[in-house]
Design a protein around this motif. Sequence first.
Motif, PDB file in Angstrom:
ATOM      1  N   SER A   1       1.076  -1.190   0.061  1.00 13.24           N
ATOM      2  CA  SER A   1      -0.090   0.171   0.022  1.00 13.24           C
ATOM      3  C   SER A   1       1.001   1.310  -0.034  1.00 13.24           C
ATOM      4  CB  SER A   1      -0.792  -0.037   1.223  1.00 13.24           C
ATOM      5  OG  SER A   1      -1.949  -0.831   1.169  1.00 13.24           O
ATOM      6  N   ASP A   2       0.453   2.214  -0.576  1.00 11.74           N
ATOM      7  CA  ASP A   2       0.981   3.628  -0.523  1.00 11.74           C
ATOM      8  C   ASP A   2       0.501   4.544   0.089  1.00 11.74           C
ATOM      9  OD1 ASP A   2       2.633   5.717  -0.790  1.00 11.74           O
ATOM     10  OD2 ASP A   2       2.287   5.935  -3.248  1.00 11.74           O
ATOM     11  N   PHE A   3       0.623   4.959   1.480  1.00 11.40           N
ATOM     12  CA  PHE A   3       0.030   5.791   2.423  1.00 11.40           C
ATOM     13  C   PHE A   3       0.496   7.305   2.185  1.00 11.40           C
ATOM     14  CE2 PHE A   3       0.371   1.730   4.593  1.00 11.40           C
ATOM     15  CZ  PHE A   3      -0.384   1.277   4.944  1.00 11.40           C
ATOM     16  N   SER A   4       1.076   7.583   1.093  1.00 13.15           N
ATOM     17  CA  SER A   4       1.849   8.901   1.016  1.00 13.15           C
ATOM     18  C   SER A   4       0.601   9.844   0.701  1.00 13.15           C
ATOM     19  CB  SER A   4       2.445   9.102  -0.340  1.00 13.15           C
ATOM     20  OG  SER A   4       3.639   8.196  -0.313  1.00 13.15           O
ATOM     21  N   GLY A   5       0.641  10.997   1.543  1.00 13.49           N
ATOM     22  CA  GLY A   5      -0.187  12.043   1.249  1.00 13.49           C
ATOM     23  C   GLY A   5      -0.764  12.622   2.755  1.00 13.49           C
ATOM     24  N   ARG A  91      -1.174  -4.416   5.014  1.00 11.49           N
ATOM     25  CA  ARG A  91      -1.108  -3.658   6.291  1.00 11.49           C
ATOM     26  C   ARG A  91       0.379  -3.289   7.056  1.00 11.49           C
ATOM     27  NH1 ARG A  91      -6.304  -5.057   9.710  1.00 11.49           N
ATOM     28  NH2 ARG A  91      -7.622  -5.558   7.968  1.00 11.49           N
ATOM     29  N   LEU A  92       0.287  -1.836   7.203  1.00 17.70           N
ATOM     30  CA  LEU A  92       1.481  -1.453   8.059  1.00 17.70           C
ATOM     31  C   LEU A  92       1.354  -1.826   9.576  1.00 17.70           C
ATOM     32  CD1 LEU A  92       4.366  -0.178   8.334  1.00 17.70           C
ATOM     33  CD2 LEU A  92       2.998   2.011   8.357  1.00 17.70           C
ATOM     34  N   VAL A  93       2.050  -2.603  10.154  1.00 21.36           N
ATOM     35  CA  VAL A  93       2.134  -3.105  11.628  1.00 21.36           C
ATOM     36  C   VAL A  93       3.391  -2.425  12.503  1.00 21.36           C
ATOM     37  CG1 VAL A  93       1.809  -5.006  13.089  1.00 21.36           C
ATOM     38  CG2 VAL A  93       0.694  -5.167  10.913  1.00 21.36           C
ATOM     39  N   MET A  94       2.927  -1.667  13.304  1.00 21.89           N
ATOM     40  CA  MET A  94       4.081  -1.095  14.279  1.00 21.89           C
ATOM     41  C   MET A  94       3.844  -1.691  15.698  1.00 21.89           C
ATOM     42  SD  MET A  94       5.606   1.397  12.220  1.00 21.89           S
ATOM     43  CE  MET A  94       6.119   2.342  13.515  1.00 21.89           C
ATOM     44  N   ASP A  95       4.862  -2.377  16.045  1.00 22.44           N
ATOM     45  CA  ASP A  95       4.899  -2.902  17.329  1.00 22.44           C
ATOM     46  C   ASP A  95       5.726  -1.840  18.113  1.00 22.44           C
ATOM     47  OD1 ASP A  95       3.691  -5.421  16.946  1.00 22.44           O
ATOM     48  OD2 ASP A  95       5.589  -5.979  15.850  1.00 22.44           O
ATOM     49  N   ARG A  96       4.961  -1.513  19.498  1.00 21.77           N
ATOM     50  CA  ARG A  96       5.479  -0.401  20.096  1.00 21.77           C
ATOM     51  C   ARG A  96       5.664  -0.982  21.698  1.00 21.77           C
ATOM     52  NH1 ARG A  96       5.488   4.306  17.494  1.00 21.77           N
ATOM     53  NH2 ARG A  96       4.127   4.471  15.549  1.00 21.77           N
ATOM     54  N   GLU A  97       6.596  -0.807  22.245  1.00 23.03           N
ATOM     55  CA  GLU A  97       6.910  -0.972  23.773  1.00 23.03           C
ATOM     56  C   GLU A  97       7.225   0.293  24.485  1.00 23.03           C
ATOM     57  OE1 GLU A  97       8.991  -4.762  25.245  1.00 23.03           O
ATOM     58  OE2 GLU A  97       8.976  -5.136  23.068  1.00 23.03           O
ATOM     59  N   GLY A  98       6.365   0.606  25.476  1.00 22.78           N
ATOM     60  CA  GLY A  98       6.746   1.993  26.359  1.00 22.78           C
ATOM     61  C   GLY A  98       6.239   1.569  27.615  1.00 22.78           C
TER      62      GLY A  98
END
Length: 166
Positions: A1-5, A91-98
């Motif tokens: 996918s192109d998310f640009s914009g 799908r762009l998947v981001m894993d985040r640990e905080g």
Amino acid sequence: SDFSGRWRCIATDGLEAFLKSTGFSRYQRLAASKAPWPEWEFLQEGNHIVYTNKGALGQISEDFTVGGPSFLSRDGWKQHVKCSAHWEGDRLVMDREGPQGHFSESRWIDEQGRLQFRLKVVPGAGSKSEHVGAEWGRTAARLRMCARVCVYVCMGVCMGFCKLAV
């Protein structure tokens, strides 16, 4: 996918229930429900993405490569968050640990051309077991340059006053 914009949030679902189930106070939930919805900007070349979130907590920018090394980011409260990005199909998947736990964010463009966002608590460092599975999401529409001639268009670049979402 192109998310640009540039994308503007047009709907939010499940935020109140998510915040309540993950222990946010009534006051914090009220503040979140009254906060202006964000605008997102993506600059994408293949797997390289520069993402900017303009919202109630200020501007947050990330520069990363999908499938590349983990990186440190700062959230809206200026806390360090360890992040990694990968593709699951389109799908762009981001894993985040905080400090608040471990989260997974998914973004994809649906059949109507709208950007979908889901955030979910997942098992991991700092995640309380009773919070795992809690999730919420947003829908955003791509912003387009005004198609008509107006005083706010300068040298072909929309100055942001029209902000027509399609």
